[in-house]
Write a protein that holds these residues in place. Structure first.
Motif, PDB file in Angstrom:
ATOM      1  N   VAL A   7     -11.781  73.994 -32.531  1.00  0.00           N
ATOM      2  CA  VAL A   7     -11.530  75.407 -32.239  1.00  0.00           C
ATOM      3  C   VAL A   7     -11.472  75.639 -30.739  1.00  0.00           C
ATOM      4  CG1 VAL A   7     -12.486  77.734 -32.380  1.00  0.00           C
ATOM      5  CG2 VAL A   7     -12.524  76.245 -34.392  1.00  0.00           C
ATOM      6  N   LYS A   8     -12.415  75.025 -30.017  1.00  0.00           N
ATOM      7  CA  LYS A   8     -12.470  75.238 -28.573  1.00  0.00           C
ATOM      8  C   LYS A   8     -11.240  74.692 -27.884  1.00  0.00           C
ATOM      9  CE  LYS A   8     -15.310  74.243 -24.502  1.00  0.00           C
ATOM     10  NZ  LYS A   8     -16.537  73.589 -24.028  1.00  0.00           N
ATOM     11  N   ASN A   9     -10.809  73.487 -28.262  1.00  0.00           N
ATOM     12  CA  ASN A   9      -9.705  72.839 -27.572  1.00  0.00           C
ATOM     13  C   ASN A   9      -8.347  73.380 -27.974  1.00  0.00           C
ATOM     14  OD1 ASN A   9     -11.478  71.155 -26.204  1.00  0.00           O
ATOM     15  ND2 ASN A   9     -11.455  69.586 -27.804  1.00  0.00           N
ATOM     16  N   ALA A  10      -8.180  73.723 -29.252  1.00  0.00           N
ATOM     17  CA  ALA A  10      -6.874  74.185 -29.720  1.00  0.00           C
ATOM     18  C   ALA A  10      -6.676  75.665 -29.449  1.00  0.00           C
ATOM     19  CB  ALA A  10      -6.718  73.899 -31.215  1.00  0.00           C
ATOM     20  N   GLY A  11      -7.757  76.421 -29.468  1.00  0.00           N
ATOM     21  CA  GLY A  11      -7.617  77.872 -29.315  1.00  0.00           C
ATOM     22  C   GLY A  11      -7.310  78.490 -30.663  1.00  0.00           C
ATOM     23  N   LEU A  12      -7.884  79.655 -30.938  1.00  0.00           N
ATOM     24  CA  LEU A  12      -7.714  80.280 -32.254  1.00  0.00           C
ATOM     25  C   LEU A  12      -6.276  80.647 -32.529  1.00  0.00           C
ATOM     26  CD1 LEU A  12      -9.326  81.212 -34.731  1.00  0.00           C
ATOM     27  CD2 LEU A  12      -9.202  83.496 -33.790  1.00  0.00           C
ATOM     28  N   ALA A  13      -5.561  81.130 -31.500  1.00  0.00           N
ATOM     29  CA  ALA A  13      -4.171  81.527 -31.726  1.00  0.00           C
ATOM     30  C   ALA A  13      -3.349  80.356 -32.220  1.00  0.00           C
ATOM     31  CB  ALA A  13      -3.576  82.096 -30.432  1.00  0.00           C
ATOM     32  N   GLY A  14      -3.583  79.162 -31.619  1.00  0.00           N
ATOM     33  CA  GLY A  14      -2.852  77.985 -32.060  1.00  0.00           C
ATOM     34  C   GLY A  14      -3.227  77.562 -33.460  1.00  0.00           C
ATOM     35  N   ILE A  15      -4.501  77.719 -33.800  1.00  0.00           N
ATOM     36  CA  ILE A  15      -4.958  77.372 -35.144  1.00  0.00           C
ATOM     37  C   ILE A  15      -4.299  78.259 -36.186  1.00  0.00           C
ATOM     38  CG2 ILE A  15      -6.970  77.307 -36.667  1.00  0.00           C
ATOM     39  CD1 ILE A  15      -8.645  76.704 -34.171  1.00  0.00           C
ATOM     40  N   LEU A  16      -4.277  79.581 -35.901  1.00  0.00           N
ATOM     41  CA  LEU A  16      -3.683  80.513 -36.849  1.00  0.00           C
ATOM     42  C   LEU A  16      -2.198  80.237 -37.009  1.00  0.00           C
ATOM     43  CD1 LEU A  16      -5.431  83.847 -35.805  1.00  0.00           C
ATOM     44  CD2 LEU A  16      -6.025  82.310 -37.675  1.00  0.00           C
ATOM     45  N   PHE A 146     -13.986  96.821 -29.949  1.00  0.00           N
ATOM     46  CA  PHE A 146     -12.750  96.063 -29.826  1.00  0.00           C
ATOM     47  C   PHE A 146     -11.582  97.041 -29.889  1.00  0.00           C
ATOM     48  CE2 PHE A 146     -15.950  93.423 -31.746  1.00  0.00           C
ATOM     49  CZ  PHE A 146     -15.816  92.199 -31.107  1.00  0.00           C
ATOM     50  N   PRO A 147     -10.643  96.991 -28.935  1.00  0.00           N
ATOM     51  CA  PRO A 147      -9.454  97.830 -29.057  1.00  0.00           C
ATOM     52  C   PRO A 147      -8.736  97.527 -30.374  1.00  0.00           C
ATOM     53  CG  PRO A 147      -9.589  96.852 -26.867  1.00  0.00           C
ATOM     54  CD  PRO A 147     -10.633  96.178 -27.711  1.00  0.00           C
ATOM     55  N   TYR A 259     -15.932  83.022 -36.758  1.00  0.00           N
ATOM     56  CA  TYR A 259     -15.635  84.329 -37.343  1.00  0.00           C
ATOM     57  C   TYR A 259     -15.535  85.410 -36.263  1.00  0.00           C
ATOM     58  CZ  TYR A 259     -16.384  82.759 -42.193  1.00  0.00           C
ATOM     59  OH  TYR A 259     -16.279  82.139 -43.410  1.00  0.00           O
ATOM     60  N   LYS A 260     -16.358  85.267 -35.219  1.00  0.00           N
ATOM     61  CA  LYS A 260     -16.251  86.207 -34.111  1.00  0.00           C
ATOM     62  C   LYS A 260     -14.865  86.127 -33.471  1.00  0.00           C
ATOM     63  CE  LYS A 260     -21.151  86.356 -32.780  1.00  0.00           C
ATOM     64  NZ  LYS A 260     -22.144  85.990 -31.737  1.00  0.00           N
ATOM     65  N   VAL A 265      -9.256  88.337 -32.592  1.00  0.00           N
ATOM     66  CA  VAL A 265      -7.811  88.150 -32.679  1.00  0.00           C
ATOM     67  C   VAL A 265      -7.190  89.125 -33.688  1.00  0.00           C
ATOM     68  CG1 VAL A 265      -5.985  86.545 -33.362  1.00  0.00           C
ATOM     69  CG2 VAL A 265      -7.864  85.752 -31.926  1.00  0.00           C
ATOM     70  N   ALA A 266      -7.852  89.329 -34.824  1.00  0.00           N
ATOM     71  CA  ALA A 266      -7.319  90.237 -35.838  1.00  0.00           C
ATOM     72  C   ALA A 266      -7.279  91.673 -35.335  1.00  0.00           C
ATOM     73  CB  ALA A 266      -8.158  90.146 -37.119  1.00  0.00           C
ATOM     74  N   ALA A 267      -8.304  92.087 -34.585  1.00  0.00           N
ATOM     75  CA  ALA A 267      -8.308  93.436 -34.019  1.00  0.00           C
ATOM     76  C   ALA A 267      -7.182  93.593 -33.010  1.00  0.00           C
ATOM     77  CB  ALA A 267      -9.660  93.728 -33.362  1.00  0.00           C
TER      78      ALA A 267
END
Length: 359
Positions: A7-16, A146-147, A259-260, A265-267
């Protein structure tokens, strides 16, 4: 490779984007409830919470589910902050300025008269000190923010009678949300803070003389044109109102790190999607409203000038009396003023030219 390292290395955006999230998120099942301040009839502003919840569910392979509840279903529309603060629900979706009565500083996290447009507000939040300062303030209410949405510049509302002068505003009972009512009082209006679902019957019965909500798409759905024909603009009190996701601090701290990241990202996705939807749907809705006899009218210059002065006076008074306000407003005002200098160059001139073209 360990899950956290991935998760740290790939980044959540890339995972999704890669569709890898379900394999990574082998976590416990979590169920939250989200209380909205909005009626479910408004698919755009209320619907942002569904967009958010669906993305959270998808990104966690159904392990983290958030049920969305319309205003009044679990708690009253204006009771959502208390519910989150007390842990009655884990989170809510609302317009922070609804709670200016607790502290006017809430309004700076949403919109105040003659404030920022939506892009400027988002820039202050994500690239300026906005998110940091507002979170410091909300921490006193057991909340992390969160905006999660912006409507863009709003309309000025529906009036039973035409407004041709500042004198026409005096004595009007107007539904106007949040902090803007304080400014309206200074020019003689009697503000009414009424939830979205209750505006139409109040206007129909004559309990109020005028009402504002968001803009053409929502206003058409709410049917205001049936009981008031004069549609004024702009909504100078809401140049770029931000909606927020408020999360109970204890509930937030209990979430796994992955999950955080999903919540954040979802918000953000729901934040962008809301304004994109309004920008796409408002043009057709405005045409339809005009076709139904709606009379478009700009606020008279005298009303704008008097309101601007009243707002400036109030900001000065609050800066002198409220340390929370002064801390956030000082940074907010500098960012707004600097960004307006930029927008008046390329952005404003481009828009001005395009508006003179016959497309």
């Amino acid at each position: 490779m360990k899950r956290r390292s991935f998760v740290k290395n790939a980044g959540l955006a890339g995972i999704l984007a890669a569709g890898a999230a379900p394999a990574v998120m082998a976590q416990q099942a979590i169920r939250w409830r989200l209380a909205s301040s909005f009626p479910n009839s408004l698919d755009t502003i209320f619907g942002a919470a569904h967009v958010f919840a669906q993305k959270v569910k998808e990104a966690t392979n159904g392990k983290f589910e958030i049920s969305v509840h319309a205003g009044g279903e679990l708690v009253p529309p204006f009771g959502v902050v208390d519910a989150v603060q007390q842990g009655t629900v884990e989170c809510c979706h609302t317009a922070p300025y609804y709670f200016f009565g607790k502290d006017p500083t809430f309004a700076l996290g949403c919109a105040v008269p003659f404030g920022m447009n939506s892009r400027q507000m988002t820039a202050w939040m994500y690239q300026g000190n906005g998110l940091k300062l507002m979170r410091e303030f909300y921490a006193g209410y057991n909340i992390i923010s969160f905006p999660m949405g912006n409507t863009g510049a709003q309309m000025g509302g529906w009036f039973r009678k035409p407004i041709t002068s500042l004198a026409d505003m005096k004595g009007l009972k107007m539904r106007i949300g949040g902090f803007a009512g304080k400014v309206m009082e200074r020019i003689g209006v009697i503000p009414q803070n009424i939830p979205g679902g209750d505006i139409y019957p109040s206007l129909e019965k004559g309990t109020i003389d005028a009402a504002e909500w968001v803009g053409p798409y929502d206003d058409l759905k709410l049917g205001f044109y049936k009981v008031a024909k004069n549609y004024l603009y702009p909504g100078w009190w809401e140049g770029g109102p931000e909606l927020d996701l408020f999360v109970n601090t204890k509930a937030w701290n209990a979430l796994p790190a992955e999950y955080k990241a999903v919540v954040e990202v979802a918000a953000s996705h729901a934040h962008v999607n809301m304004q994109a939807t309004y920008d796409a749907k408002n043009p057709d809705a405005l045409r339809e409203l005009v076709g139904k006899g709606t009379k478009l009218q700009p606020f008279p210059k005298a009303v704008m000038e008097a309101s601007y002065k009243a707002a400036s006076d109030i900001y000065g008074e609050l800066s002198a009396s409220n340390p929370n306000w002064r801390k956030v407003y000082t940074d907010w005002a500098k960012f707004r003023n600097d960004d307006i200098l930029w927008f008046r160059v390329a952005e404003n001139e481009f828009d001005r030219f395009m508006m003179t073209r016959k497309l």
